[in-house]
Write an enzyme that holds these catalytic residues in place. Structure first.
Site: not given
Ligand code: MEV
Length: 415
Positions: A79, A255, A271, A368
């Site tokens: 990513e 995430k 892992d 991004h």
């Molecule tokens: C994208 O991989 C991760 C984000 O969505 C994390 C977040 O929203 O804090 C940008």
């Protein structure tokens, strides 16, 4: 589809079969067969039915200072923005950088006993025989003692389930620089018959728990208002409160943390599924919550901290069979699994700060998409030397379509 005996074939013969069945071109088959630094014979011993290898970009996050020492952080991730974000957050945390610590690497391993005639008597019997159980479990860990490993203790509990009452014995086992699953599972299988005798029940599962609460790592950093600006401080605090109050946001918040942590796990041959399972299960203890915390200190600067379980290996077959993992660990310069856990905690915090600071101010799409434009350019057929130019044009025009990328490439080639 006739594939019996597939597992007995050599990787190249398996690939031939799959090529025929799936209608792969020569180029596609060759892409799978190109295993890079990972020799196909080694991959074939790693897992079953091997036909090739997949490749991920490996990048280095710079500007990390951890407990006063500069560090290079290897990250394997597909990513865009993850590595750039971690670098930026680490740079903004300078000159102090990150403080980090990690617990002794103690894993929890569980033995499940069902069909116990009298659960109270069983629990009592386990307690009465605590010394003997410990001695027996220690026997299965004896060969690892020289590495500081060993059984540290155990708890027994009863669970009421829809299939009746069960006794669960949770062993606490120090596993040194290994991830520990094999060591723990072997010990559990060894000691299980004694537990069966003491409880009068039937043994079912004997397996490590990925909720490694005894093996946590913590990190913190201060982002000075003078460096990041008042609006970013307020923005990150707002974003943090949002995650605390809303599980839909919290899942994405965590995430973003795992973007950094899993990238280091993958780079170092760890892992990552167990790391993810442990992190999210830990976040769900009590009520699903953010793995990081943010607050303003007495100087008005932003303080961020993180705590999560991290069961990692810096030794063992998985790490050692991957040449790139060994090299990544050398680059990371960590002395063992504890130092790796500290590094990952820092990267998780940095990734989270990077995401929150961007999301709460300018948004992430601008940066991004600029990076993603390179992927689009490559996908549209740009040669490596053309990619940057195509990506720049896409970003300038704010048009990220494949069709436009193709037009730009064609235009460049006509010149
Ligand atoms: C994208 O991989 C991760 C984000 O969505 C994390 C977040 O929203 O804090 C940008």
């Amino acid at each position: 589809m006739e594939l019996s005996g597939f597992y007995k074939l050599k990787p190249e013969d398996r690939l031939k079969k799959i090529k025929a069945i799936a209608g792969l071109t020569d180029v596609e088959a060759a892409a799978l067969a190109d295993t890079g630094a990972l020799k196909i014979e080694v991959a074939d011993k790693n897992v079953e039915n091997v036909i090739g290898a997949v490749h991920l970009p490996l990048g280095i996050a710079t500007h990390f200072k951890i407990n006063g020492k500069d560090a290079l952080v290897p990250m394997a991730v597909e990513e865009p923005s993850v590595i750039a974000g971690a670098c930026r957050a680490a740079k903004q945390a300078l000159p102090e950088g990150f403080k980090a610590e990690a617990d002794e690497p103690v894993m929890i391993g569980q033995i499940q006993v069902v069909g116990v005639p009298d659960a109270n008597a069983a629990l009592k019997n386990i307690e009465l025989n605590r010394k003997e159980i410990m001695k027996e479990a220690a026997h299965f860990m004896a060969q690892h003692e020289k590495y500081g490993c060993g059984v540290r203790g155990f708890d027994a509990k009863s669970l009421q389930t829809e299939r009746g009452e069960m006794i669960i014995v949770d062993f606490h086992i120090a596993v040194g620089d290994a991830q520990g699953a094999n060591m723990v599972n072997t010990t559990l299988e060894g000691v299980a018959s004694t537990i069966a005798q003491l409880t009068g029940g039937t043994i079912r599962l004997r397996i490590v728990s990925n909720l490694a609460v005894k093996r946590k790592a913590r990190a913190s950093a201060v982002w000075k208002t003078g460096t990041i600006g008042q609006d970013t401080v307020e923005g990150v605090l707002d974003a943090y409160e949002f995650a605390k109050a809303d599980v839909y946001r919290c899942a994405t918040h965590n995430k973003g943390i795992m973007n950094g942590i899993s990238a280091v796990a993958v780079a170092t041959g760890n892992d990552w599924r167990s790391v993810e399972a442990g992190a999210h299960a830990y976040a769900a203890l009590g009520q699903y919550h953010p793995l990081t915390k943010f607050y303003r200190n007495e100087n008005g600067d932003l303080v961020g901290s993180i705590e999560l379980p991290l069961a990692l290996a810096t030794v063992g077959p998985a790490v050692n069979s991957s040449p790139t993992a060994r090299i990544a660990l050398k680059i990371a310069g960590v002395k063992g699994s504890r130092e790796l856990a500290m590094m990952m905690a820092c990267v998780g915090l940095a990734s989270n700060f990077a995401a929150l600071s961007a999301l709460s101010t300018v948004g992430i799409q601008q940066g991004h998409m600029k990076l993603h434009a390179r992927n689009i350019a490559a996908y549209a057929g740009a040669a490596p030397e053309e990619t940057e130019k195509v990506a720049e044009t896409l970003a300038k025009e704010k048009n990220f379509s494949i069709e436009r990328a193709k037009e730009i490439i064609n235009g460049m080639r006509k010149k």
